[in-house]
Design a protein around this motif. Structure first.
Motif, PDB file in Angstrom:
ATOM      1  N   LEU A   1       0.840  -1.205   0.000  1.00  0.00           N
ATOM      2  CA  LEU A   1       0.000   0.000   0.000  1.00  0.00           C
ATOM      3  C   LEU A   1       0.869   1.247   0.000  1.00  0.00           C
ATOM      4  N   SER A   2       1.932   1.229   0.797  1.00  0.00           N
ATOM      5  CA  SER A   2       2.807   2.406   0.868  1.00  0.00           C
ATOM      6  C   SER A   2       3.465   2.694  -0.474  1.00  0.00           C
ATOM      7  N   GLU A   3       3.752   1.647  -1.234  1.00  0.00           N
ATOM      8  CA  GLU A   3       4.348   1.843  -2.549  1.00  0.00           C
ATOM      9  C   GLU A   3       3.361   2.491  -3.519  1.00  0.00           C
ATOM     10  N   VAL A   4       2.081   2.164  -3.374  1.00  0.00           N
ATOM     11  CA  VAL A   4       1.054   2.731  -4.251  1.00  0.00           C
ATOM     12  C   VAL A   4       0.808   4.204  -3.936  1.00  0.00           C
ATOM     13  N   VAL A   5       0.773   4.537  -2.643  1.00  0.00           N
ATOM     14  CA  VAL A   5       0.398   5.903  -2.250  1.00  0.00           C
ATOM     15  C   VAL A   5       1.601   6.780  -1.931  1.00  0.00           C
ATOM     16  N   GLY A   6       2.819   6.192  -1.929  1.00  0.00           N
ATOM     17  CA  GLY A   6       4.030   6.984  -1.735  1.00  0.00           C
ATOM     18  C   GLY A   6       4.246   7.456  -0.314  1.00  0.00           C
ATOM     19  N   THR A   7       4.015   6.568   0.653  1.00  0.00           N
ATOM     20  CA  THR A   7       4.183   6.927   2.063  1.00  0.00           C
ATOM     21  C   THR A   7       5.098   5.926   2.759  1.00  0.00           C
ATOM     22  N   ASP A   8       5.310   6.162   4.059  1.00  0.00           N
ATOM     23  CA  ASP A   8       6.122   5.269   4.892  1.00  0.00           C
ATOM     24  C   ASP A   8       5.256   4.082   5.316  1.00  0.00           C
ATOM     25  N   PRO A   9       5.685   2.845   5.035  1.00  0.00           N
ATOM     26  CA  PRO A   9       4.850   1.694   5.402  1.00  0.00           C
ATOM     27  C   PRO A   9       4.607   1.578   6.897  1.00  0.00           C
ATOM     28  N   ASN A  10       5.498   2.142   7.711  1.00  0.00           N
ATOM     29  CA  ASN A  10       5.303   2.103   9.155  1.00  0.00           C
ATOM     30  C   ASN A  10       4.096   2.916   9.600  1.00  0.00           C
ATOM     31  N   HIS A  11       3.617   3.794   8.691  1.00  0.00           N
ATOM     32  CA  HIS A  11       2.454   4.623   9.002  1.00  0.00           C
ATOM     33  C   HIS A  11       1.222   4.171   8.226  1.00  0.00           C
ATOM     34  N   GLU A  12       1.280   2.964   7.684  1.00  0.00           N
ATOM     35  CA  GLU A  12       0.161   2.451   6.887  1.00  0.00           C
ATOM     36  C   GLU A  12      -0.276   1.071   7.400  1.00  0.00           C
ATOM     37  N   PRO A  13      -0.782   1.002   8.630  1.00  0.00           N
ATOM     38  CA  PRO A  13      -1.245  -0.293   9.130  1.00  0.00           C
ATOM     39  C   PRO A  13      -2.468  -0.771   8.352  1.00  0.00           C
ATOM     40  N   VAL A  14      -2.485  -2.071   8.054  1.00  0.00           N
ATOM     41  CA  VAL A  14      -3.612  -2.660   7.333  1.00  0.00           C
ATOM     42  C   VAL A  14      -4.054  -3.919   8.087  1.00  0.00           C
ATOM     43  N   THR A  15      -5.331  -3.985   8.401  1.00  0.00           N
ATOM     44  CA  THR A  15      -5.888  -5.197   8.989  1.00  0.00           C
ATOM     45  C   THR A  15      -6.171  -6.193   7.866  1.00  0.00           C
ATOM     46  N   VAL A  16      -5.739  -7.441   8.049  1.00  0.00           N
ATOM     47  CA  VAL A  16      -5.985  -8.489   7.049  1.00  0.00           C
ATOM     48  C   VAL A  16      -6.737  -9.620   7.739  1.00  0.00           C
ATOM     49  N   VAL A  17      -7.835 -10.048   7.130  1.00  0.00           N
ATOM     50  CA  VAL A  17      -8.689 -11.065   7.749  1.00  0.00           C
ATOM     51  C   VAL A  17      -8.868 -12.247   6.795  1.00  0.00           C
ATOM     52  N   GLY A  18      -9.526 -13.293   7.293  1.00  0.00           N
ATOM     53  CA  GLY A  18      -9.817 -14.462   6.457  1.00  0.00           C
ATOM     54  C   GLY A  18      -8.915 -15.632   6.764  1.00  0.00           C
ATOM     55  N   GLY A  19      -8.008 -15.912   5.818  1.00  0.00           N
ATOM     56  CA  GLY A  19      -7.071 -17.016   5.981  1.00  0.00           C
ATOM     57  C   GLY A  19      -5.693 -16.616   5.505  1.00  0.00           C
ATOM     58  N   HIS A  20      -4.911 -17.606   5.081  1.00  0.00           N
ATOM     59  CA  HIS A  20      -3.524 -17.323   4.686  1.00  0.00           C
ATOM     60  C   HIS A  20      -3.186 -18.060   3.394  1.00  0.00           C
ATOM     61  N   SER A  21      -4.037 -17.876   2.400  1.00  0.00           N
ATOM     62  CA  SER A  21      -3.769 -18.492   1.102  1.00  0.00           C
ATOM     63  C   SER A  21      -4.635 -17.831   0.044  1.00  0.00           C
ATOM     64  N   GLY A  22      -3.985 -17.176  -0.926  1.00  0.00           N
ATOM     65  CA  GLY A  22      -4.680 -16.672  -2.093  1.00  0.00           C
ATOM     66  C   GLY A  22      -5.935 -15.882  -1.777  1.00  0.00           C
ATOM     67  N   ILE A  23      -7.070 -16.339  -2.313  1.00  0.00           N
ATOM     68  CA  ILE A  23      -8.319 -15.586  -2.194  1.00  0.00           C
ATOM     69  C   ILE A  23      -8.896 -15.589  -0.782  1.00  0.00           C
ATOM     70  N   THR A  24      -8.323 -16.352   0.135  1.00  0.00           N
ATOM     71  CA  THR A  24      -8.794 -16.273   1.526  1.00  0.00           C
ATOM     72  C   THR A  24      -8.158 -15.096   2.262  1.00  0.00           C
ATOM     73  N   ILE A  25      -7.183 -14.441   1.658  1.00  0.00           N
ATOM     74  CA  ILE A  25      -6.514 -13.282   2.258  1.00  0.00           C
ATOM     75  C   ILE A  25      -7.309 -12.032   1.890  1.00  0.00           C
ATOM     76  N   VAL A  26      -7.870 -11.357   2.888  1.00  0.00           N
ATOM     77  CA  VAL A  26      -8.729 -10.202   2.626  1.00  0.00           C
ATOM     78  C   VAL A  26      -8.174  -8.971   3.352  1.00  0.00           C
ATOM     79  N   PRO A  27      -7.485  -8.086   2.632  1.00  0.00           N
ATOM     80  CA  PRO A  27      -6.987  -6.855   3.249  1.00  0.00           C
ATOM     81  C   PRO A  27      -8.116  -5.830   3.355  1.00  0.00           C
ATOM     82  N   LEU A  28      -8.313  -5.283   4.542  1.00  0.00           N
ATOM     83  CA  LEU A  28      -9.400  -4.328   4.752  1.00  0.00           C
ATOM     84  C   LEU A  28      -8.901  -2.906   4.478  1.00  0.00           C
TER      85      LEU A  28
END
Length: 337
Positions: free
Chosen positions: A178-205
């Motif tokens: 996300l930080s690469e897309v918006v040009g910011t520091d990744p340490n300031h871009e927390p993202v909650t990810v839910v679901g599972g840990h494989s492909g389409i079960t990974i859901v970034p909120l």
């Protein structure tokens, strides 16, 4: 909640004088295990680090033991009851053991080999460290965590508050990508990810970040990259490995958060794949969502919060897949006790 998650990263290697824990790593000589062992040696809460593998664990232990933190490090192999010695009295057991992905392989392709490894290690945990918090890294996590649960149930030692599937790499990737897309520091871009840990079960909120209005093409590309980020590494390594260094960092961050929780620190929140009530009524026994970690392991499992329509669709798809993934792990133990 997001601010709590971001705080965890900053205090990953925090120290309190009264905290002293034994951490055991199974698969310590592998691609994930070696850097993970180093990172856990740097955690000042770890006073006893036990490294186990089928081969080379004593060498890794000798190497890591030279790092000047106040902990002992010992390496064990299958000989001389090494697994019993490594796991006995462990507060946390981390399991990265298994074979890595190769080009063209999905996490599910790894299932048969890694399922047997994880099953046998779960039996050892039940026997030698029944009260330990267990952090499962071995893929496919959506199936290996249920395998551990079924083994522990059969041994009468299952504690759902102390069994975790490590999904932290998806969280780290989400912040970085996300930080690469918006040009910011990744340490300031927390993202909650839910679901599972494989492909389409990974859901970034992403709707819960400060960038909920990304253009559709950028949003779609970002979600796909987060869900299949592991493929980038497998391809870039030309078949010579998978995501080991980033996974080690993710594993160390999560295990460190578990230790912070065990030590009684407040507001320790991480998304993790656990025995969850959120969608049990729909047949989804395990689900990853933000979890507050405490002295007994899971202190509170948080709901997903407000979702965008796209996220609701992704969660629905994830649940369908997770039901199958979880059943696969359960059936494996039934057929291969």
């Amino acid at each position: 909640m997001l601010s709590s998650i971001s705080k965890v990263s900053a205090r990953q290697f925090s120290s309190t004088a009264s905290s002293a824990y034994k951490v055991a790593i199974a698969g310590a000589a592998g691609g994930i295990g070696q850097p993970l062992s180093l990172l856990m040696k740097l955690n000042h809460k770890v006073t006893d680090l036990a490294l186990y593998d089928l081969r080379n664990a004593p060498g890794v232990a000798a190497d890591v033991s030279h790092v000047p933190t106040n902990s002992t490090v010992k390496g064990y192999g299958p000989e001389d009851d090494g697994l019993a010695q490594a796991f006995s009295n462990a507060d946390v057991v981390i399991i990265p053991a298994g074979v890595p992905r190769k080009p063209g392989m999905t996490r599910d392709d790894l299932f048969n080999t890694n399922a047997s490894i994880v099953r046998d290690l779960a039996k050892a945990v039940a026997e030698y460290a029944p009260n330990a918090a267990i952090c499962v890294i071995s893929n496919p996590v959506n199936s290996t965590v249920p395998i551990v649960a079924e083994v522990l149930k059969s041994k009468g030692t299952y504690n759902p508050k102390k069994l975790f599937g490590v999904t932290t790499l998806d969280v780290l990737r989400s912040s970085r990508f996300l930080s690469e897309v918006v040009g910011t520091d990744p340490n300031h871009e927390p993202v909650t990810v839910v679901g599972g840990h494989s492909g389409i079960t990974i859901v970034p909120l992403l709707s819960q970040t400060n960038h909920k209005d990304l253009p559709k093409d950028k949003y779609d590309a970002l979600v796909h990259r987060i869900q299949f980020g592991g493929d980038e590494v497998v391809q870039a390594k030309n078949g010579a490995g998978s995501a080991t260094l980033s996974m080690a960092q993710a594993g160390a961050r999560f295990a460190s958060s578990v230790l912070n929780g065990l030590a009684g620190e407040a507001d320790v929140v991480e998304p993790t794949f656990v025995d969850s009530p959120l969608f049990k009524a729909e047949g989804v026994e395990f689900f990853s969502s933000p979890v507050t970690l405490g002295t007994e392991g899971v202190k509170k499992i948080h709901a997903l919060g407000s979702l965008s329509s796209a996220e609701e669709e992704m969660v629905a798809t994830a649940k369908e897949t997770l039901i199958k993934n979880i059943a696969k792990g359960v059936e494996f133990v039934k057929a291969n006790p």
